[in-house]
Design a protein around this motif. Structure first.
Motif, PDB file in Angstrom:
ATOM      1  N   ALA A  39       0.811  -1.212   0.000  1.00 37.62           N
ATOM      2  CA  ALA A  39       0.000   0.000   0.000  1.00 37.62           C
ATOM      3  C   ALA A  39       0.848   1.267   0.000  1.00 37.62           C
ATOM      4  N   ALA A  40       2.103   1.193   0.454  1.00 39.23           N
ATOM      5  CA  ALA A  40       2.959   2.373   0.514  1.00 39.23           C
ATOM      6  C   ALA A  40       3.207   2.922  -0.892  1.00 39.23           C
ATOM      7  N   LEU A  41       3.266   4.242  -0.997  1.00 36.87           N
ATOM      8  CA  LEU A  41       3.421   4.895  -2.294  1.00 36.87           C
ATOM      9  C   LEU A  41       4.853   5.352  -2.519  1.00 36.87           C
ATOM     10  N   LEU A  42       5.268   5.362  -3.777  1.00 38.09           N
ATOM     11  CA  LEU A  42       6.596   5.817  -4.154  1.00 38.09           C
ATOM     12  C   LEU A  42       6.704   7.329  -3.993  1.00 38.09           C
ATOM     13  N   PRO A  43       7.902   7.851  -3.739  1.00 39.69           N
ATOM     14  CA  PRO A  43       8.073   9.306  -3.582  1.00 39.69           C
ATOM     15  C   PRO A  43       7.563  10.087  -4.792  1.00 39.69           C
ATOM     16  N   GLU A  44       7.762   9.570  -5.994  1.00 35.33           N
ATOM     17  CA  GLU A  44       7.304  10.284  -7.185  1.00 35.33           C
ATOM     18  C   GLU A  44       5.771  10.372  -7.214  1.00 35.33           C
ATOM     19  N   THR A  45       5.115   9.334  -6.751  1.00 33.94           N
ATOM     20  CA  THR A  45       3.650   9.365  -6.711  1.00 33.94           C
ATOM     21  C   THR A  45       3.170  10.360  -5.670  1.00 33.94           C
ATOM     22  N   ARG A  47       4.676  12.999  -4.661  1.00 34.85           N
ATOM     23  CA  ARG A  47       4.898  14.340  -5.185  1.00 34.85           C
ATOM     24  C   ARG A  47       3.807  14.711  -6.189  1.00 34.85           C
ATOM     25  N   ALA A  48       3.400  13.776  -7.037  1.00 38.29           N
ATOM     26  CA  ALA A  48       2.352  14.045  -8.010  1.00 38.29           C
ATOM     27  C   ALA A  48       1.019  14.320  -7.317  1.00 38.29           C
ATOM     28  N   LEU A  49       0.737  13.616  -6.231  1.00 41.49           N
ATOM     29  CA  LEU A  49      -0.484  13.862  -5.474  1.00 41.49           C
ATOM     30  C   LEU A  49      -0.475  15.259  -4.867  1.00 41.49           C
ATOM     31  N   LEU A  50       0.646  15.640  -4.261  1.00 45.03           N
ATOM     32  CA  LEU A  50       0.747  16.978  -3.675  1.00 45.03           C
ATOM     33  C   LEU A  50       0.629  18.062  -4.750  1.00 45.03           C
ATOM     34  N   ALA A  76      -2.598   5.607   2.767  1.00 47.71           N
ATOM     35  CA  ALA A  76      -1.334   5.601   2.031  1.00 47.71           C
ATOM     36  C   ALA A  76      -0.712   6.981   1.910  1.00 47.71           C
ATOM     37  N   TRP A  77      -1.537   8.041   2.029  1.00 48.18           N
ATOM     38  CA  TRP A  77      -0.992   9.394   1.836  1.00 48.18           C
ATOM     39  C   TRP A  77      -1.990  10.426   2.325  1.00 48.18           C
ATOM     40  N   ILE A 371      -4.056   9.170 -10.357  1.00 48.86           N
ATOM     41  CA  ILE A 371      -2.598   9.273 -10.225  1.00 48.86           C
ATOM     42  C   ILE A 371      -2.026   7.989  -9.641  1.00 48.86           C
ATOM     43  N   VAL A 372      -2.643   7.509  -8.573  1.00 51.15           N
ATOM     44  CA  VAL A 372      -2.140   6.291  -7.925  1.00 51.15           C
ATOM     45  C   VAL A 372      -2.349   5.080  -8.822  1.00 51.15           C
ATOM     46  N   ALA A 373      -3.550   4.959  -9.393  1.00 50.34           N
ATOM     47  CA  ALA A 373      -3.864   3.769 -10.191  1.00 50.34           C
ATOM     48  C   ALA A 373      -2.998   3.667 -11.439  1.00 50.34           C
TER      49      ALA A 373
END
Length: 494
Positions: A39-45, A47-50, A76-77, A371-373
């Motif tokens: 479930a943890a998200l990558l740093p790039e993801t 950043r895209a969410l923010l 997850a975020w 973005i996540v999917a």
């Protein structure tokens, strides 16, 4: 002179007071159980969410915007943007959630149904007598197909105190129906006020007390309340042609509360999203069965052909960017909210903002899901064999024929059956096992239809009966009791 605090996006709080006190609020890691590795998200993801939140706050011209993403039932975020540098709200700051409140009211009503205290086909009058809408059924109220008026008689209920409407009769005109009951979808806020009153009548408690005891406390949603609790955001209208703001009144809407009164946080709504998705860690059965949750997520009146929007039992269904989303939007003067779930991606998102209107902000939660999917598609569950295969059920698997149409029967875990058409566009139907040895269709054309195995006196199988359709082991098998019989000459050239 204007009080400077009144201009802040957080109601009557100085900037240094915006962070939630750690002595009374749980740390972020306890919002939901900590994220699993998957479930943890990558740093790039992240950043895209923010970035999506930042664009939404700037282009939507809102004082603040909070977002959260849930994946596989875990938080997850979370992120936020604010007009106050260095003082963005976190996931524990309350916002008004508007019509997301209806999802809570629907769950309370369905709990009553599951306990046998009412039936969704019951007219409202049977349990809540004396209203002008008594002829509408509970199902029609839940699905906005009762034909009731969209709003109460004036004044505008969202900006005026509930004391102006002290009785249920004040929520509707003498003739409140705009359409024939069951004829069409027509969104009705008073309809959900009636459902809240129904809960009160059956439980003999105020509807929010019932909600707190039966839903919020079991799910650990301690920051979802009827009235705002510090820290909370203040609501604002932003001038359409100038960058200035106007505070909105934070009214108690009284009897209309089930339609849009609740206040909540991104943290609490993350829990709610996991619950509605059926992915709450530890299970959802303590509040509502998985079967009833699935019922909420289905269109109450299945739309014909291609559709973009529909409504279940307290839940909206929308198609966006090729993705089916289930959840609800919310708006009240000064606030917009969104809670959406993509079952196919096992991702949900929540957004909360304190501005009255902004078309730019309407799709932010759906964009967070996208973005996540798209960046981190979910992993399919690993295949595992099941060990409880019944030899008699195994013998039923494989090809069958409805007349000359080939189908395949598959045995799945828990004695469930899956029927797939062969030789053309695949249509798959699932069947739930019943205690009496039959199965019931769960979807598509065969939803609700019975499937049973027909045997000879010696126990051997002659055919399958699917809602009166006969399925035989060979095309038009003369030994399979084919309706109308089979030509004695059998298959031939003509």
């Amino acid at each position: 002179m204007t009080d400077p605090a009144a201009e802040l996006p957080f109601n009557e709080q100085r900037a240094e007071e915006l962070s939630p006190p750690t002595t009374t609020l749980p740390p972020a890691a306890e919002v939901l159980p900590p994220s699993t590795e998957a479930a943890a998200l990558l740093p790039e993801t992240r950043r895209a969410l923010l970035h999506r939140l930042a664009v939404g706050q700037a282009e939507g011209r809102t004082p603040s915007l909070v977002g959260a993403v849930v994946r596989e039932g875990h938080l997850a975020w979370t992120g936020a943007r604010s007009m106050l540098a260095g003082h963005a709200p976190d996931e524990h700051v309350q916002y008004r959630i508007g019509s997301i409140s209806k999802t809570f009211a629907a769950v309370l009503v369905l709990r009553l149904r599951d306990e046998g205290l009412l039936d969704l086909a019951d007219p409202l009058e049977q349990h809540l007598p004396g209203t002008a809408a008594g002829g509408a059924t509970i199902r029609e109220l839940l699905s906005h197909t009762a034909g009731l008026s969209a709003e109460t008689p004036g004044p505008w209920w969202e900006r005026t105190p509930g004391e102006l409407r002290p009785e249920l009769g004040h929520l509707m005109e003498d003739q409140p129906f705009r359409h024939a009951t069951g004829e069409r979808f027509h969104y009705s806020n008073p309809g959900y006020a009636l459902l809240g009153a129904l809960v009160e009548r059956v439980r003999c408690l105020p509807w929010f007390d019932v909600l707190r005891q039966e839903v919020l406390e079991p799910l650990g949603m301690t920051r979802t309340t009827l009235l705002p609790q510090v820290p909370h955001a203040g609501g604002f209208a932003v001038h359409p042609w100038a960058d200035v703001m106007l505070p909105e009144p934070l009214t108690d809407t009284g009897l209309m509360a089930p339609a849009g009164q609740l206040w909540s946080t991104a943290a609490d709504l993350a829990r709610w999203a996991a619950f509605l998705a059926g992915t709450t860690p530890g299970g959802t059965e303590k509040v509502l069965s998985a079967g009833t949750l699935a019922e909420m997520r289905r269109p109450a009146a299945a739309p014909e052909g291609e559709w973009a929007e529909s409504y279940g039992l307290g839940l909206q269904l929308v198609r966006r960017d090729g993705r089916l989303l289930i959840g609800h939007g919310g708006s009240m003067p000064g606030f917009l909210a969104g809670l959406w779930i993509s079952p196919a991606d096992d991702v949900a998102a929540v957004t909360l903002t304190n501005v009255t209107a902004s078309s730019t902000l309407r799709n932010v939660a759906a964009d967070l899901i996208g973005i996540v999917a798209e960046r981190e598609p979910s992993l399919p569950a690993p295949w595992r064999p099941f060990t409880d295969a019944d030899p008699e059920l195994l013998a039923l698997t494989g090809p069958w024929y409805w007349g000359s149409t080939p189908v395949a029967l598959h045995l799945r875990a828990g004695r469930a059956l899956e029927l797939t058409e062969l030789g053309g566009p695949a249509r798959t139907s699932w069947f739930r096992p019943e205690p009496d040895g039959t199965w019931t269709g769960l979807d598509g054309y065969y939803a609700g239809e019975p499937l049973r195995v027909v045997r000879r006196a010696d126990g051997t199988v002659t055919h399958l009966d699917l809602g009166s359709f006969v399925l035989t082991r060979s095309p038009y098998d003369p030994a399979g009791a084919v309706p109308g019989g089979v030509d004695p000459l059998g298959w031939h050239a003509g």
